[in-house]
Structure formats: C-alpha cells, structure tokens
Enzyme design. Sequence first.
Site, PDB file in Angstrom:
ATOM      1  N   CYS A 201       0.823  -1.202   0.000  1.00 39.09           N
ATOM      2  CA  CYS A 201       0.000   0.000   0.000  1.00 39.09           C
ATOM      3  C   CYS A 201       0.860   1.257   0.000  1.00 39.09           C
ATOM      4  O   CYS A 201       0.482   2.279  -0.582  1.00 39.09           O
ATOM      5  CB  CYS A 201      -0.932  -0.016   1.203  1.00 39.09           C
ATOM      6  SG  CYS A 201      -0.090  -0.296   2.776  1.00 39.09           S
ATOM      7  N   HIS A 517      -1.556   0.836   7.428  1.00 39.63           N
ATOM      8  CA  HIS A 517      -1.989   0.899   6.034  1.00 39.63           C
ATOM      9  C   HIS A 517      -1.820   2.325   5.518  1.00 39.63           C
ATOM     10  O   HIS A 517      -2.114   3.292   6.230  1.00 39.63           O
ATOM     11  CB  HIS A 517      -3.443   0.458   5.919  1.00 39.63           C
ATOM     12  CG  HIS A 517      -4.010   0.591   4.544  1.00 39.63           C
ATOM     13  ND1 HIS A 517      -3.467  -0.049   3.467  1.00 39.63           N
ATOM     14  CD2 HIS A 517      -5.070   1.307   4.065  1.00 39.63           C
ATOM     15  CE1 HIS A 517      -4.168   0.246   2.391  1.00 39.63           C
ATOM     16  NE2 HIS A 517      -5.144   1.071   2.728  1.00 39.63           N
TER      17      HIS A 517
END
Length: 1398
Positions: A201, A517
């Site tokens: 990510c 994330h």
Amino acid sequence: MEMVPSEENQLVLKEGMFWSCRQSIFVEMKKRFSQLENAAEEPRVLCIVQDTTNAKTVNERLTLNLPASTTLPKLFEDVAHKAGYVNGTFDLAWRKTGDMGSLDPSSEMSLTESGFEPGKRNFLQLTDKDGEQPQIASDESGTASSSGLDDSSQERFIGPLPREGTVGCSSDYSSPSYSYSSILNKSDTGYVGLVNQAMTCYLNSLLQTLFMTPEFRNALYNWEFEESEEDPVTSIPYQLQRLFLLLQTSKKRAIETTDVTRSFGWDSSEAWQQHDVQELCRVMFDALEQKWKQTEQQQFSPLTADLINQLYQGKLKDYVRCLECGYESWRIDTYLDIPLVIRPFGASQAYGSVEEALQAFVQPETLDGANQYFCERCKKKCDARKGLRFLHFPYLLTLQLKRFDFDYTTMHRIKLNDRMSFPEELDMGPFIDVEDEKSPQTESCTDSGAENEGSCHSDQMSNDFSADDGVDEGICLDSASSTERALKPKVPSLNTSSLTFELFSVMVHSGSAAGGHYYACIKSFSDGQWYSFNDQHVSKITQEDIRKTYGGSSGSRGYYSSAFASSTNAYMLIYRLKDPSRNAKYLDCDDFPEHIKHLVQREKESEEQEKRQREIERNTCKIKLFCMHPVKMMAMMENKLEVHKDKTLREATEMAYKLMELDGVVPLDCCRLVKYDEFHEYLERSYEGEEDTPMGLLLGGVKSSYMFDLLLETRRPEQVFQPYKPGEVMVKVHVVDLKTDTVAPPVSIRAYLNQSITEFKQLIAQATELSAETMRVVLERCYNDLRLLYVPNKTLKAEGFFRSNKVFVESSESPDHQVTFTDSLLWKLLDRHGNTIRLFVSLPVQSPGTNRTICQKVGGDPEECSEGSKVNRNSVETILEESTEKLKNLSLQQQQGSSTSDSQKSSDTSDFEHIESPSPSQDPDSSSVSPVVAVDNRELENRIRVASGGGAYSDPETQFPGEERSDSEVNNDRSTSSVDSDILSSSHSSDTLCNADSGPIQLANGLDSHSITSSRRSKANEGKKETWDTAEEDSGTDSEYDENGKSKAESYYLYFRAEPYAQEDGSGEGGQKCVLVHVDKRITLSAFKQNLEPFVGVTSTQFKVFRVYANNQEFESVRLNETLSSFSDDNKITIRLGRALKKGEYRVKVYQLLVNDAEPCKFLVDTVFAKGMTVKQSKEELMPQLKDQCKLDLNIDKFRLRKKTWKNPGTVFLDYHVYEEDINISSNWEVFLEVLDGPEKMKSMSQLAVLTRRWTPAQMKLEPFREVVLESSSVEELKEKLSEISGVPLENLEFAKGRGTFPCDISVLEIHQDLDWNPKVSTLNVWPLYICDDGAVVFYRDSTEEPMEQSEDERNELMKRESSRLLKTGHRVSYSPRKEKALKIYLDGGPVKDPGQD
C-alpha cells in the site's frame, strides 16, 4: 313474503364465520409449524456474500443462512433482495478450494448438489455481469441496501478499508479480496486503482501521487526507452512509463504493479514487507536518477537526468554564529523533503500546525554552558547560536510529519497521533533567508566579511544522491555506476513574493508504529476535485475528509491526548508552487510522443488478447480426468482436462489421450471417455453414439465444479467396450475359498437395482465361473457389516445396494452351508478378514537370555558357542514347528471327540492354532484341556529350554541390568506425558480377552523364520468377557495378573500371525530386528504382548509397547484390557525392555523445583507410584533412586513432593496423603520434588504456601524467592508475614500477584506499571487475585521507596541486562519489534546472494 333476517339469525351467521376463520387460521398455523419443524431438521448452508461491484460495498458482507435444499435461482433471488439489486443483473462467484467459479442462475440444482457445505462458511462474491454494474432495485418500500445508493447520498469514505484504527499491517490489515471481474471496469471517477500485492500500500500511494503530478508524468512520457540498450524487464523508468500509461488509458478498475516491483529487483517476498513511504520515495528517486544518468539519449538527458533535482530538491544553510564576535561557520545542504517534528523532545504538547512546526524547524538554539562552541576567531569557547536557514524551496515541496518516535519511558517505538493542521495554500515566504538567497554559494562569511577561507568552513554542497551513500540509502549499484556525483547546476533563485504553494497530495497512515496501512488523498489539477486512492479503490472526497486526516481528538492537546486519538492521520504532504508560467497540465492522448503512442497501441493489443483469453477461460470446462494406465505401475492416474464447451466428445477424447501420454501404448480407437464417480469408484455411464456432441451439453454446461469426473477407459484391440447405462450399479465381487482360507482380489461387474438375487447370482456365475446353485453371496453394506443374501426373489435395491457395492461369494459342497451363517466358517473367515490389521513391530536390539549368556553358562569357547547358538536357534525353530503341527492334530481330536455342538467348539484349524498356557495351575473357568495337551506343552517347554541352553525363568519383578529407558526418559520430552492420547478405544464388538502362551519361554531374539498363529472364538458374543472395577478403569493402567498373581487372560484366541520382516535399510542383520504381525484388532494389549513373548525373549511383564506416530514420536501403550481397535494397517510399534506396570500402578516423572535458579524445573528420574501408597512411602522408594541416579542423598524430612502443572508448582503433598484417595493420579504423571531449607512448615491442607519476592526500586532489582505459609486466605495475614520477613512497615507494604508461568519473570523496568499493585480485596481467593492453591507468586515492595535515578546510558545498560536475563529464563521480553528488512532497489536486476549465506 320476503324474509328479513332477525338479530338471532345474524348472530348465528357471525358465529359460523368466526369458527370458520378460526379453523382456517389453525390449519395455516399447523402448516407453518410443520414447515418450521422440517426446516429445523434440515441442515442449513451459511453463505457470506461480498459485493465487489462498488468501492463502498467491497468491505461489506451479506450473510444468508439458507436451507440446504435451496436452489441456485432462489439463492440469486435472496441475494438480490438483500443487496437491493435487480435479479439477473449480477453474477455470483463461489470460492472453492482457492479458485473462483461462477454459479449458473438457471440451474435447478440445490446448494448441496452444487457442492456447498452445510455447517460451514461458504464465501461468494457478487460481481458485475457482462461488464456492467448491477441495477439498483426501486426503493419504494425502503428496503434497498445502502450499497445501491448513489455516491452523493452517502457519507464519503476515505479511511482504511478494514476498520478504524487497525494496528499492524502484517496481521490486522489485509487488502480486501477481489474477483477478477471486479477489476475489469474503471471506477466512475475515471481513475484506475492499483492492486495491493500483499503489503504494498505504501508503494501504491507514492505511485499514484507521482502519476497525478503533471510535471513528473509528462517528463516520464518524453523519455524514450531503447530496447537495444537495456532489458525492459529491469528498466525502472520504462516500467513506470507503462504503468502510468495503463493508469491513464486502461478500462480496468485496478491494475497490477508486479512489473514495476520486478524491475526493482524484488521477489514475491518483498510484497510481504511493509516499508515507510518516505523511505521509498528517497530510494526510488535515487534509483531513477541513476538510471537516467546512464542513458545515451542526449536530447533527453539534460532534462530527464536532473528531473528529480529540478522538481524536488531545495537548499538550506546549516550555520553556527558566535555571539561574541559575530563570526559564522556554515555549510549548504540539499534536501528532498523537510522533516517536521510533531512533538518536541521532552515536551508535553505537540505543535498545532505545519506553520508552527516550520517555525520551530528554523528556530536557532543557543549553545552555552557545557555546549559552548569553539570560535576560531576568538580562539576560545563562546556562546553561539546554531540553526538552519532555507535558501531555496523546490518546485514540489515535500513535508514529512515525523509521527514515528521512540518512547524512552517504555522503551517502545510509538506513533504520535496528535493533531497537526495543514493549509491548502502554504506561504513559505516568512521562512526563507533573503540575504543568503542572494549569494547562496559565496566563499566568505556573510556576517563578518572576513576573507578567511579556512575559518569560514564553506563546504562543498552535500548531495543526498551521492554514489557513496547509495547503499545506505537503499540503492544497490554495480561497479560501473559507483562514481562520484557531479554538482547540480545552479537553479535561479525564487522571488519571495511567489512562494505560495498549493497542497495536492496527502499520504495518510492508519495504524501504529508496528504497522498499518497507507493510502493517498490527491487533488486533480484538471478539475480541482480531491480523490481517495486506496489501493484498487478510487472515490471522490471533500475538504472535510481532508481535515479528518489532521489527526488528534476533540479534546485538548495534552501529553496523553495522542493515546486516545485516531490512528488515521496525514504522514506526508506534497505542495506545488503556484506559478502559472511553470504549472503544467496533463498530456492528452493526442499529444503523446510517437513512442508513447506505439506503446499505447501495444498495451491495447495486449489487453484485447487478455480479454479474449478470459472469454476462452469462461467457456472452458475443467473437470478431473482419471485413467488406469496400462504401463505406468497399473495405477490410477489423475489429471485435469480443460476442454472448450464447443469441442466434441471425439476431440475431447483425443485431448485426454495426449494428456495421459497413451500415444504408442494404446491405439486411440481403443480409448473412450466415460462418466465416473471417483468417491464410489463407480462408472456412471458411457456415451455411445454421442461422439459429435459438444462437451458443454454432455457435462451440463461450464461450471466451477462438477459432481462427477471423467475416466479415460482403455481396452485391448480384440476386446469390445461394455456399454454403461444410467441406473446400473457397480459391484466388486471377492471370491472366497474355504479350503485355502483366502479372499481373492475383486472382479467388477455391473448390475441393476431391480434384479433379483437369483438373477444376480447368475450374473456372478458368468463372471467367475462358479456354480450358482451352491453359491452363497454376502454383502458388506458398511465396514464389516456382513449380510447373507438368501431370499431368491428379493431385489438388490431391497437388500441395500447402492452405486458401488462389495460382495463376497463362496460356492462349494462343504457342510458349512448347513450351519447358521454367524456360526459358519465363511463368517469367521470374513470376520477375520475385516478385522485383521498389519503392524510393523521393532524388537529390542539385545534381549536378556541371549546366546552370550548361554556361552557363559556352558563355559565353552566363544567360537564354539557361536556355532552352537546357530544349532540351538535351528533346533528351537524345528521344535516349534513340530509342536505346532502336533497341537493342530490334538486340537482336531478334541473337536471330533467333543460332545458340545460344533457351532460352539469349532475352530478354524486351517487358519488358527490352539496352544494352551503351560502355567501349573489353571483358572477353573477356563475351557478344559486334555492332560495330554498340558503334558505336551510342558514337554515342549523343557525341550526349548534345553535347546536354548537351560536358561531359567526370570522373575517378573527382576530388573535387567541392560534395561532400556522409556521414551520419556530418553527424550525428557513433555509430549510423552500425554499418554492418554495413545489410549486405545474400547468400542469394539467383543471384549473377549486373549490368552497367550504365558509361560516365559526364554528365546533368543532371532527367530528369523518362525511364525506363530493363534486360534480364537469366532462369535463376538462367546466366551467370558473381562470386567474391571472403576479404580482400574480410572487408573489408565491394567494388570495382566489377578490378585493372586495369575494370568487373567482367557483361553480364547484372536487371530495372530507373525513373520520376520527385513527392513529396507538392511539394519536387520546384527541390528534392530522387525516382525511383521497380522493380528485381529479386537485383541487386547495384554494378549498381544503375550503373543509377542517368543519374539522378545522375555515375559510380557518385562517389556513395554510404544506406538510410533507419523512424526516418529513414541507413546507408551499401557491399558492392557483395551484392544488394538485404534490401530490401522502399517502402524509401527516399538518394543522396549523394562518392567511393565501392574494394576493400580502409574509411571511418574519426578522433577526438581529450584525456585531461585535460572531453570527452575530440572528432570530427575522416572519412577512408579501405586494406588493406596502414601506420600511418605513414595518418598522412601524415591530416596535410593535419587542417590543412585542423581547423586542426591536426601533425608526423608528434608524434601517434599508437590503438584506440577506444566512449569507451575502447585499443591504441597503431605506425608499422610494417600494416592487415589487424597491425591488424584493419572498415567505419566508429573510431580515436583522440592528440597527444604528447614523443617516442613506445611502440616495441614488448610494452610496455604505462597512464593514471595521483593522488588526494591532503589536498587532496581528483585530479591530471591521466599516461601510464606499462611494459616488462612486473609490479605492482612499475608501482609503481616511479608512485613515480618522484610522489615517493611505494614502501612507501607504493597503487593501484587505475578502473571504467567512460574517464575512469573518480569523486567524491573516494567514491574511498577505492568502489575496490579495493592488490590482492594480482603481475601486472596477472590478477583483479581484468585490465589486458591499453593505455589502462587506474589511480588511486594515498600511504597515509600523511591526508584533509583539513572542516566540514559545506565538505563540502556539496565535494559540490555534485563533483556538478556529474561531471554535466558525463557520468558519473552515484553517489547519484541517486528524484524524489519531494509528497503533496497536493485539497479542490476536483483540481489546477489552471498555464497556463504545460508
């Protein structure tokens, strides 16, 4: 006359209507209850549906709990209703064994027929149909799902997809799964997402930011790749160029980044490593610059090679100015990003905005006191001012918010979630040094004006991209590129009036310092709209969503505010200078350079080819294919046949023919495909005359899975294929021969369920050439469930035949036909056949009573003894063979002369041999045996003893000098304590005990050619059944002897046949010997051991049986009265010498408890405790063992025994306690032995023994354990005892219960905050203490004692020392950060592995 209804008539009418309605309601309710009852009985299928058609619904799950009989169309209807879609406008994909396959909405199959599993979770994905999103159902009733609402009517979503505040990317966050169809269509925003490979990510966020930067994207498009110069796979700029083109032109919703990461030199493991996005930015920029420097395109080199510096590089001055003379020493540095501190070191409040943090960044600090600066002009140490000044800001300004820090209080890495606002437009004018900007590289000191080069320290401009620093920055260069970097060309200075920057990218991190994330919020310069780029999901967002990334909470900005703040906040900010003359726009497709247009065309062709391939895949039937290969070991081979649905059966047969490699082995015309059921090994049907039929029609369409398989059947050229018709059943026929007592391999025939038994016998007679008149047919309906088929007119269906069946047939003129089936020889043989298992038994290498002992007794020459031993061994085998034959004849004579019915006395003499026990006294309940047999057995015994050298019987209590230790002793492994896992199941059809030759025939361990066969009673309900009392059952150990020491085994035998077995490694000669045993698994362990006596060479009481599992772990089998029913074919058994347990005895492991040692649990000995024994008696038996084996000479009053639970000490056992009465005991029990410093203080069970340990904060150490014995569970008594032994005043004493397993170790740096000190309770046996048994650990301290003051170095040293101590004791340090891997991009294709590296 017209009749007017009266009130009475109306009342009657109304009552009739009432009772009629009531009756109909009752009928309807009864019908509903009946449906509910049926539904309750029917198994249900749990379906979990993920809607992948919309970015906002991809993280939602629809749950349906449906009856197993629900059809697929009803499933689609229920999903449409729950999701709010129009039925028929979406597809459902079912995930089975890792693969995704579409469900057919037109199929009438039920869920179970389609392969759904009741009672388990079945995952489905709702996907687009034919490239179009599902139609939203009209929401008149307000039941439509939120997934169908328009984007504008919902709260926009920009946060991380899983859940708010996820912690740890490696475990808590995982990118949402997606089906292939869900990434085929571009988002309604017009932008394309990037697929998260696993934990990439951070890469996706940076790539989307670079793509949305017009200047970077346009410059990358202008660079042209020369394939002749470089491999396109390893070219980072080329792969970025391809990726950007796909992001701009692709019609997919998301594209892969694997080609880009492959150009980095990464393998698949890198996808599972999460890195910092700022670190990636620095490393990737350096790699791009190195690649561009190596290009030979002169027309692009001046611009492209210096692109990173042109766009992202700024300059600043690092200076120190003397406050006495004004002399300034400085140097100029370059930067790609500005790191801004969130919270200053030691401060309790964070900066509130980016402007405030920038002001602190340029705020100088005063060097005074011990930190004074040595001024070269003053020639002494003076107060000075040190700081930074911005000289030049880049066109693209990158700000890194330093949210990751190290907490020196807890010694943990932390993330600062404090609120820090940032403006959409940032004016950097107040932060630039105007005077220094005019002459940024002058060689003189700007303040003093002195012309002294050496004193000015005007260093050459440092560069972040120097080749020397390449490895440190994560760039791995080859030797050709390791050159010094030249200085960058000067960039014209900026006018301070034009230093306004506009925000266009916010890279957000959600999670903690351990992981999380990343996603990006980016503003498009085309329309000014903000978008959230969250891996493969792109959605519109607003300014309010941007403000949510400031971080922090609604409360005040205090020291602890970060702990309660949201973990989702901005981490990197990218601004662009507002300069109309330089601000570029995105290149349109029409304006692409020619080489980019060619690349676009190639990518479109590749995408079209991929689309065609998907279409082919969508129309391809994939089904299991089997074939009994005529050459390759005659084994059933398995493969997967993939055939297009329009291919004919003839073409599919050719494909299967090549797939199974039958070319040259069998002609093609001797092969055919038939429908096959692998589970039942059943040929369902053949396809005669359908050679030109498409496979899609034959298989019922393209499906994700089929309920049947295909078999490629072969024949010899002279044979003819037998047609297989639907409705036929497969029957495997085993022919039984009573004369040879054999069961032949199966012969397969096909029959119809409506055939009668007479017709079925005729069919078998044709296939086996047996007589149908004398034929007996036995059906095995399930495992060992035998049923004689004797009704001639009964059909196979009525007899219980199914798709695949197994029958046994016997046809002879023997009188066995006249005997009741359960008493017949046929039943006995089949019963034995179904219950016999094969075991591999490893015998001890050296057994007592061997040839060496014989030689010593004879006193002869060793060579003569060696030769004599061979003669003796042969004579033993001869004697056994003769005696076996003789006993056969005697058994036959007994059978013939017996007055008892043949059904009760008969034994299978051709298969079983009857050998009675030679014990002097026999059980009166045992079956009577002719004196001739007993005499003969004694004669046999004497002859064997003479042949063996006259060895005497060994006393069952005798311990052999060479006795082998049990597996638990040798390995000292805790797994051996779980002996109950080896306890054999007693659920068998017969509890009949087996009697073996209990006379201790002392044979050498070398009967290489002898096999012993035992007879048994055939019927399961015959013979005296063994019973045992509760204590014996609970003890887990049974005895082979009764209270008088006699054998308890009966005279009935179950099948036992043993033969020598040569190991594959050839270790049998002179090493360990093996015996292959065929035995009825209903035999008890006791009888099994007695049957093994001749092969082990000692009585069954002098050896132990260990079961060997797949991982080579061995567990002792001790329950002698249980059968071998849990064993299966080819299980392994190891025999070890040593005394077996008697009734009421338990094997016990004794460990020493050393409370103040680094390893508090030390194994001592294995011993045996008996039921009814007192603790004092067990201690007396232990003392000589401890002295001999452990060199521990203990007085009986100087040690105690106590309960052991894993590593925790428990209840103290008092001397008068009795095992099985006061103390529960089990097989392979474990106890602690604790040596006492003084007399035993524990006198009764009402007392409580607590292990206490003092923590002294002033010295930062834990004192040794001391035991405290309490008379009650009072907290006050505990405090008084602690005050008494420590001298701490009662009012100042605080205590806390230890956590974890003994010794409950904890770091002295954390003990003050991790334990629950001074709980507000009055007794110890309540929450949160729960101290109810001996052995609890209690820490205590003096509350007035101040912690020791430590410097930073002392604290670090103490932490290292504590970490080392806790690791040595086997306790995990509380802070164990995830091992991080350095981020590297390899310019030469990949890492070079060190040859010496493992």
